[in-house]
Design a protein around this motif. Structure first.
Motif, PDB file in Angstrom:
ATOM      1  N   ARG A 157       0.837  -1.204   0.000  1.00  0.00           N
ATOM      2  CA  ARG A 157       0.000   0.000   0.000  1.00  0.00           C
ATOM      3  C   ARG A 157       0.870   1.251   0.000  1.00  0.00           C
ATOM      4  N   GLU A 158       1.897   1.282   0.852  1.00  0.00           N
ATOM      5  CA  GLU A 158       2.771   2.451   0.936  1.00  0.00           C
ATOM      6  C   GLU A 158       3.493   2.705  -0.386  1.00  0.00           C
ATOM      7  N   PHE A 159       4.056   1.646  -0.993  1.00  0.00           N
ATOM      8  CA  PHE A 159       4.743   1.813  -2.281  1.00  0.00           C
ATOM      9  C   PHE A 159       3.777   2.327  -3.342  1.00  0.00           C
ATOM     10  N   HIS A 160       2.581   1.795  -3.369  1.00  0.00           N
ATOM     11  CA  HIS A 160       1.588   2.244  -4.350  1.00  0.00           C
ATOM     12  C   HIS A 160       1.232   3.709  -4.123  1.00  0.00           C
ATOM     13  N   ARG A 207       7.640 -11.152  -6.291  1.00  0.00           N
ATOM     14  CA  ARG A 207       6.365 -11.818  -6.541  1.00  0.00           C
ATOM     15  C   ARG A 207       5.868 -11.433  -7.924  1.00  0.00           C
ATOM     16  N   PRO A 208       5.041 -12.267  -8.536  1.00  0.00           N
ATOM     17  CA  PRO A 208       4.484 -11.921  -9.845  1.00  0.00           C
ATOM     18  C   PRO A 208       3.612 -10.658  -9.776  1.00  0.00           C
ATOM     19  N   VAL A 209       3.566  -9.951 -10.875  1.00  0.00           N
ATOM     20  CA  VAL A 209       2.770  -8.724 -10.961  1.00  0.00           C
ATOM     21  C   VAL A 209       1.313  -8.999 -10.589  1.00  0.00           C
ATOM     22  N   MET A 210       0.771 -10.125 -11.023  1.00  0.00           N
ATOM     23  CA  MET A 210      -0.636 -10.441 -10.737  1.00  0.00           C
ATOM     24  C   MET A 210      -0.906 -10.535  -9.237  1.00  0.00           C
ATOM     25  N   GLU A 211       0.062 -10.991  -8.452  1.00  0.00           N
ATOM     26  CA  GLU A 211      -0.145 -11.061  -7.003  1.00  0.00           C
ATOM     27  C   GLU A 211      -0.218  -9.669  -6.397  1.00  0.00           C
ATOM     28  N   ILE A 212       0.590  -8.752  -6.918  1.00  0.00           N
ATOM     29  CA  ILE A 212       0.555  -7.372  -6.425  1.00  0.00           C
ATOM     30  C   ILE A 212      -0.772  -6.725  -6.818  1.00  0.00           C
ATOM     31  N   ILE A 213      -1.224  -6.975  -8.038  1.00  0.00           N
ATOM     32  CA  ILE A 213      -2.511  -6.449  -8.480  1.00  0.00           C
ATOM     33  C   ILE A 213      -3.626  -6.988  -7.592  1.00  0.00           C
ATOM     34  N   TYR A 214      -3.554  -8.267  -7.282  1.00  0.00           N
ATOM     35  CA  TYR A 214      -4.563  -8.864  -6.397  1.00  0.00           C
ATOM     36  C   TYR A 214      -4.549  -8.174  -5.031  1.00  0.00           C
ATOM     37  N   LEU A 263      -6.834   2.546  -0.061  1.00  0.00           N
ATOM     38  CA  LEU A 263      -6.000   3.257  -1.029  1.00  0.00           C
ATOM     39  C   LEU A 263      -6.589   4.635  -1.294  1.00  0.00           C
ATOM     40  N   THR A 264      -5.723   5.648  -1.355  1.00  0.00           N
ATOM     41  CA  THR A 264      -6.185   6.972  -1.744  1.00  0.00           C
ATOM     42  C   THR A 264      -5.777   7.282  -3.176  1.00  0.00           C
ATOM     43  N   ARG A 265      -4.671   6.713  -3.638  1.00  0.00           N
ATOM     44  CA  ARG A 265      -4.242   6.890  -5.029  1.00  0.00           C
ATOM     45  C   ARG A 265      -5.113   6.000  -5.905  1.00  0.00           C
ATOM     46  N   PRO A 266      -5.608   6.528  -7.021  1.00  0.00           N
ATOM     47  CA  PRO A 266      -6.499   5.740  -7.869  1.00  0.00           C
ATOM     48  C   PRO A 266      -5.879   4.419  -8.324  1.00  0.00           C
ATOM     49  N   PHE A 267      -6.683   3.392  -8.264  1.00  0.00           N
ATOM     50  CA  PHE A 267      -6.291   2.078  -8.762  1.00  0.00           C
ATOM     51  C   PHE A 267      -7.531   1.440  -9.360  1.00  0.00           C
ATOM     52  N   ALA A 268      -7.414   0.978 -10.592  1.00  0.00           N
ATOM     53  CA  ALA A 268      -8.563   0.372 -11.275  1.00  0.00           C
ATOM     54  C   ALA A 268      -9.767   1.303 -11.156  1.00  0.00           C
ATOM     55  N   TYR A 269      -9.579   2.529 -11.605  1.00  0.00           N
ATOM     56  CA  TYR A 269     -10.600   3.568 -11.473  1.00  0.00           C
ATOM     57  C   TYR A 269     -11.973   3.081 -11.925  1.00  0.00           C
ATOM     58  N   ARG A 270     -12.972   3.368 -11.135  1.00  0.00           N
ATOM     59  CA  ARG A 270     -14.354   3.061 -11.464  1.00  0.00           C
ATOM     60  C   ARG A 270     -15.174   4.341 -11.359  1.00  0.00           C
ATOM     61  N   ARG A 271     -16.057   4.519 -12.283  1.00  0.00           N
ATOM     62  CA  ARG A 271     -16.944   5.677 -12.288  1.00  0.00           C
ATOM     63  C   ARG A 271     -17.886   5.578 -11.095  1.00  0.00           C
ATOM     64  N   GLY A 272     -18.196   6.712 -10.490  1.00  0.00           N
ATOM     65  CA  GLY A 272     -19.131   6.734  -9.373  1.00  0.00           C
ATOM     66  C   GLY A 272     -20.534   6.371  -9.802  1.00  0.00           C
ATOM     67  N   LYS A 273     -21.364   6.031  -8.855  1.00  0.00           N
ATOM     68  CA  LYS A 273     -22.757   5.690  -9.164  1.00  0.00           C
ATOM     69  C   LYS A 273     -23.496   6.921  -9.640  1.00  0.00           C
ATOM     70  N   GLU A 274     -24.275   6.722 -10.658  1.00  0.00           N
ATOM     71  CA  GLU A 274     -25.020   7.851 -11.261  1.00  0.00           C
ATOM     72  C   GLU A 274     -26.384   7.977 -10.661  1.00  0.00           C
ATOM     73  N   LEU A 281      -6.924  -4.185  -1.174  1.00  0.00           N
ATOM     74  CA  LEU A 281      -6.758  -2.930  -0.438  1.00  0.00           C
ATOM     75  C   LEU A 281      -7.761  -1.872  -0.906  1.00  0.00           C
ATOM     76  N   ALA A 282      -7.970  -1.798  -2.221  1.00  0.00           N
ATOM     77  CA  ALA A 282      -8.932  -0.826  -2.759  1.00  0.00           C
ATOM     78  C   ALA A 282     -10.346  -1.165  -2.310  1.00  0.00           C
ATOM     79  N   ASP A 283     -10.694  -2.443  -2.320  1.00  0.00           N
ATOM     80  CA  ASP A 283     -12.020  -2.865  -1.892  1.00  0.00           C
ATOM     81  C   ASP A 283     -12.265  -2.542  -0.422  1.00  0.00           C
ATOM     82  N   GLU A 284     -11.207  -2.586   0.371  1.00  0.00           N
ATOM     83  CA  GLU A 284     -11.311  -2.261   1.799  1.00  0.00           C
ATOM     84  C   GLU A 284     -11.229  -0.760   2.054  1.00  0.00           C
TER      85      GLU A 284
END
Length: 87
Positions: free
Chosen positions: A40-43, A58-65, A76-87, A70-73
């Motif tokens: 989280r800190e490095f990101h 570790r493989p890139v996919m493990e870091i993405i996972y 993260l404050t820095r954008p990751f896998a940006y999703r549009r807000g609910k309309e 972390l994003a689901d919880e």
């Protein structure tokens, strides 16, 4: 919110093409709280996923996972896998 349209396959085609795939079977999906915090800190510092993966050996996919978790919880404050807000 947009509704996505797609061509609907008939049931016979769906059954012929269906199988269950374990998308994480090739990866170690266990992380200690300390490792998750470091990822989280490095990101948050702006490091790319590839460099974080190299740092931990570790493989890139493990870091993405890990970042997805972390994003689901909401940790993260820095954008990751940006999703549009609910309309």
């Amino acid at each position: 919110m947009a509704i996505l349209q797609r061509k609907v396959q008939n049931n016979a085609q769906k059954m012929a093409n269906s199988r269950i795939i374990d998308v994480t079977k090739e990866y170690d999906t266990y992380f200690s709280n300390g490792v998750l915090e470091e990822i989280r800190e490095f990101h948050e510092e702006g490091h790319c996923v590839e460099d974080i993966a190299d740092t931990f050996g570790r493989p890139v996919m493990e870091i993405i996972y890990a970042l997805l978790i972390l994003a689901d919880e909401g940790k993260l404050t820095r954008p990751f896998a940006y999703r549009r807000g609910k309309e």
